[in-house]
Design an enzyme around this catalytic site. Sequence first.
Site, short mmCIF file in Angstrom:
data_model
loop_
_atom_site.label_atom_id
_atom_site.label_comp_id
_atom_site.label_asym_id
_atom_site.label_seq_id
_atom_site.Cartn_x
_atom_site.Cartn_y
_atom_site.Cartn_z
N GLN A 117 0.61 -1.21 -0.04
CA GLN A 117 -0.06 -0.03 -0.04
C GLN A 117 1.00 1.10 0.07
O GLN A 117 1.78 1.34 0.71
CB GLN A 117 -0.85 -0.13 1.12
CG GLN A 117 -2.15 -1.15 1.23
CD GLN A 117 -2.94 -0.98 0.27
OE1 GLN A 117 -3.10 0.11 -0.48
NE2 GLN A 117 -3.73 -2.07 0.06
N TYR A 170 -6.56 -12.60 -1.44
CA TYR A 170 -5.50 -11.38 -2.08
C TYR A 170 -4.79 -10.93 -0.81
O TYR A 170 -4.76 -9.54 -0.81
CB TYR A 170 -6.27 -10.43 -3.02
CG TYR A 170 -7.30 -10.87 -3.88
CD1 TYR A 170 -6.83 -11.33 -5.02
CD2 TYR A 170 -8.53 -10.92 -3.56
CE1 TYR A 170 -7.78 -11.67 -6.11
CE2 TYR A 170 -9.49 -11.69 -4.53
CZ TYR A 170 -9.05 -11.74 -5.63
OH TYR A 170 -10.24 -12.26 -6.56
N ASN A 191 -1.00 -7.42 4.84
CA ASN A 191 -1.07 -6.27 5.23
C ASN A 191 -2.43 -5.94 6.52
O ASN A 191 -2.28 -5.28 7.53
CB ASN A 191 -1.23 -5.14 4.39
CG ASN A 191 -1.49 -3.78 4.73
OD1 ASN A 191 -0.89 -2.97 5.13
ND2 ASN A 191 -2.81 -3.31 4.27
N ASP A 207 -9.32 -7.93 -0.95
CA ASP A 207 -8.59 -6.74 -1.49
C ASP A 207 -8.23 -6.97 -2.80
O ASP A 207 -7.17 -7.19 -2.96
CB ASP A 207 -7.43 -6.21 -0.35
CG ASP A 207 -7.12 -5.09 -0.85
OD1 ASP A 207 -7.57 -4.31 -1.63
OD2 ASP A 207 -6.06 -4.72 -0.20
N CYS A 238 -9.71 -0.91 -4.82
CA CYS A 238 -9.25 0.31 -5.58
C CYS A 238 -9.66 0.76 -6.53
O CYS A 238 -9.36 1.70 -7.53
CB CYS A 238 -7.81 -0.11 -5.69
SG CYS A 238 -7.70 -1.69 -7.12
N GLU A 282 -10.01 4.78 -3.16
CA GLU A 282 -9.93 3.41 -2.37
C GLU A 282 -11.40 3.51 -1.63
O GLU A 282 -11.48 4.42 -0.95
CB GLU A 282 -8.71 3.46 -1.36
CG GLU A 282 -8.53 1.85 -0.96
CD GLU A 282 -7.56 1.35 -1.80
OE1 GLU A 282 -7.26 0.14 -1.56
OE2 GLU A 282 -7.07 1.77 -2.92
#
Length: 367
Positions: free
Chosen positions: A190, A218, A223, A299, A324, A358
């Site tokens: 990110q 994903y 993260n 994500d 995104c 986002e």
Amino acid sequence: MTYQNIELIDYEKQLEQKIETSAQRFEEIGVSDFDVVKSEPKHYRMRAEFRLWHEGDDLYYIMFNPETREKVRKDEFLPGSRLINKLMQAVRDYVIDKPVLRQKLFQVDFLTTTTQQAIVSVLYHRALDEEWQAAAAELHQHLQQYADVLHLIGRARKQKVVFGEEYVTEQVRVNGKTYQSIQTENSFTQPNAGINEKMIEWASRHAGNTSHDLLELYCGNGNFTLPLAKQFNRVLATEISKGSVNAARRGAELNSINNVTVVRMSAEEFSQAMQGTLSSRRAEEANLSSFNCKTVLVDPPRAGLDELAIQLVRQYSRIIYISCNPDTLIENIKALGKEFKVTSAAIFDQFPYTDHIESGVILEKLS
């Protein structure tokens, strides 16, 4: 990604435009209220890529205007972290009068952290011979003064030369706790460190504390995986990139998190394995049937979820969707039909001064 001149644009004005656009999109799925998370107006971006332009004796970075495709000289990059800006100048000033390092150098990539660590990648249209490697070792030594930890990587066709390591360690602060995050060169991370922490906190708040397991598709370098792990009994995370899988596993070890299983599989392969249409050694080793997942976090890339992934995620009681691409997000929510209701939504200004937005939504399955 190309940025306008942020010195000439009011941050709040561009954010207002994104809020208006997001409101129109969310209205399509019956959402009229959503959180808005602001970015820092400058020095928010932790990674950047620049082409290098050779013009006589001069050497400078360029980006391209997205509308005209004209090149724009960049002696500084205000969206970039302060460390990126220092390293931009340091690399250019060192290389400009050294033919061995300058010859056919066409791109420089920077990956930095809030902990003052950096990877500088220099890309060439020629082989990196012994003479280049000796000169690059001196460049690597010279750049040490600009960061607490600095690695240099040279890339050419079918060739990679590493001075130091291929990763840096970021500190991600979520809900008062700090997590060590492994970020690998040439792998996705990110870009906006401040917004990233706020995204994770938003997802954490809506995840709550549960007694069931979390499925994550994903997962990248872990993260979301690592900070959310303590809120679930176990986490089953999937990712196709080998580098990201290794980073996620190493991150779990660094943070002493032992309830996370990371499987190297694409979302498509995982969907097929769960449906019993694909036999997979990795799936068998992970013992997928032992997990009691009721929440799924996704994500995905800009293309969103494909049909197989849609069929997979609709089996779970709650979907945490980070996107995104608002267009594919809306398409995917519509594809889920009336089985799910959006209970919370947010936009995160991950990419100020661009058209990119986002988004995050929480979808609860209706009984």
